[in-house]
Design a protein around this motif. Sequence first.
Motif, PDB file in Angstrom:
ATOM      1  N   ASP A 259      39.241  41.423  31.708  1.00  0.00           N
ATOM      2  CA  ASP A 259      39.019  40.081  31.174  1.00  0.00           C
ATOM      3  C   ASP A 259      39.945  39.085  31.866  1.00  0.00           C
ATOM      4  O   ASP A 259      41.101  39.394  32.159  1.00  0.00           O
TER       5      ASP A 259
ATOM      6  N   LEU B 276      36.082  34.490  34.069  1.00  0.00           N
ATOM      7  CA  LEU B 276      35.134  35.004  35.063  1.00  0.00           C
ATOM      8  C   LEU B 276      34.460  36.253  34.518  1.00  0.00           C
ATOM      9  O   LEU B 276      35.125  37.132  33.974  1.00  0.00           O
ATOM     10  N   ARG B 277      33.162  36.316  34.706  1.00  0.00           N
ATOM     11  CA  ARG B 277      32.436  37.520  34.293  1.00  0.00           C
ATOM     12  C   ARG B 277      32.855  38.689  35.178  1.00  0.00           C
ATOM     13  O   ARG B 277      33.124  38.510  36.365  1.00  0.00           O
TER      14      ARG B 277
ATOM     15  N   ARG C 272      34.558  38.278  42.766  1.00  0.00           N
ATOM     16  CA  ARG C 272      34.406  38.021  41.331  1.00  0.00           C
ATOM     17  C   ARG C 272      34.144  36.540  41.069  1.00  0.00           C
ATOM     18  O   ARG C 272      33.303  36.190  40.241  1.00  0.00           O
ATOM     19  N   ALA C 273      34.831  35.664  41.765  1.00  0.00           N
ATOM     20  CA  ALA C 273      34.618  34.223  41.584  1.00  0.00           C
ATOM     21  C   ALA C 273      33.208  33.818  42.017  1.00  0.00           C
ATOM     22  O   ALA C 273      32.523  33.066  41.312  1.00  0.00           O
TER      23      ALA C 273
ATOM     24  N   HIS D 114      30.569  35.772  42.250  1.00  0.00           N
ATOM     25  CA  HIS D 114      29.629  36.399  41.319  1.00  0.00           C
ATOM     26  C   HIS D 114      29.498  35.559  40.048  1.00  0.00           C
ATOM     27  O   HIS D 114      28.388  35.346  39.542  1.00  0.00           O
ATOM     28  N   ASP D 115      30.609  35.060  39.515  1.00  0.00           N
ATOM     29  CA  ASP D 115      30.548  34.253  38.307  1.00  0.00           C
ATOM     30  C   ASP D 115      29.760  32.964  38.544  1.00  0.00           C
ATOM     31  O   ASP D 115      28.953  32.557  37.711  1.00  0.00           O
TER      32      ASP D 115
ATOM     33  N   ALA E 203      26.142  33.744  38.626  1.00  0.00           N
ATOM     34  CA  ALA E 203      25.625  33.943  37.267  1.00  0.00           C
ATOM     35  C   ALA E 203      25.343  32.599  36.597  1.00  0.00           C
ATOM     36  O   ALA E 203      24.328  32.440  35.906  1.00  0.00           O
ATOM     37  N   GLN E 204      26.202  31.627  36.816  1.00  0.00           N
ATOM     38  CA  GLN E 204      25.958  30.291  36.263  1.00  0.00           C
ATOM     39  C   GLN E 204      24.693  29.679  36.861  1.00  0.00           C
ATOM     40  O   GLN E 204      23.911  29.034  36.151  1.00  0.00           O
TER      41      GLN E 204
ATOM     42  N   TRP F  45      31.451  27.796  44.839  1.00  0.00           N
ATOM     43  CA  TRP F  45      32.594  28.361  44.106  1.00  0.00           C
ATOM     44  C   TRP F  45      33.873  27.596  44.438  1.00  0.00           C
ATOM     45  O   TRP F  45      34.751  27.443  43.610  1.00  0.00           O
TER      46      TRP F  45
ATOM     47  N   ARG G 278      39.449  28.553  40.300  1.00  0.00           N
ATOM     48  CA  ARG G 278      38.944  29.736  41.019  1.00  0.00           C
ATOM     49  C   ARG G 278      39.741  29.988  42.294  1.00  0.00           C
ATOM     50  O   ARG G 278      40.067  31.135  42.622  1.00  0.00           O
TER      51      ARG G 278
END
Length: 199
Positions: free
Chosen positions: A13, A19-20, A44-45, A47-48, A51-52, A142, A187
């Motif tokens: 988390d 971030l997911r 990860r950044a 990817h989040d 997703a948005q 991002w 980010r």
Amino acid sequence: MTTAPVMSIALADTDRPPLRPLPRRAAELLAALDAPPRLVAHLRAVHDVAAQLVDRVERDQPSLPFDRGAVLFGAATHDIGKTRHVGELSGPGSAHEEAGRELLLAHGVSAELARFAATHGSWAAPGARFEDLLVSLADKIWKNKRVPELEDLVVDALARAGGRARWEEFMALDETLTRIGDGAGERLAYQMFFPVTAG
């Protein structure tokens, strides 16, 4: 580096920024390849952000057929070739693109999903699909980098699919990208917290 730090960066988390977690399969691949911490944080950044973007498309264009899972996996692994071309984490270069595709294929990832490692830098190439455009867009926005030519291709695809006027799609996407871009500082700080190499 052991796999624990990679898995922790990929899945734990976070609240600054929130971030997911990466898809588990992507996290496991990064651990198997002993990915540099900064690369995992970058993926990860991106990817989040992806997703948005897919959340926005699904909400505003429910009839647009695209593969959400492919976009998310593509965003989570698009720079995986930088495990072999670590210098491209802090400098320019595109050798990681084809290397990433080959790495993913060698680890049993389908060509359909492995392609994003090679296509994220060539979004203007003929035959680029909507999913490719979304991964490329996430890889730019991002850090709040606006690329009008790429955004135009996304707007065109949205306007064709949804029946709204192009200018309406442009305004809606611009609002989304501005909102996402506003979080770029956090980010970037998150990514820069992690070293380029282990140890």
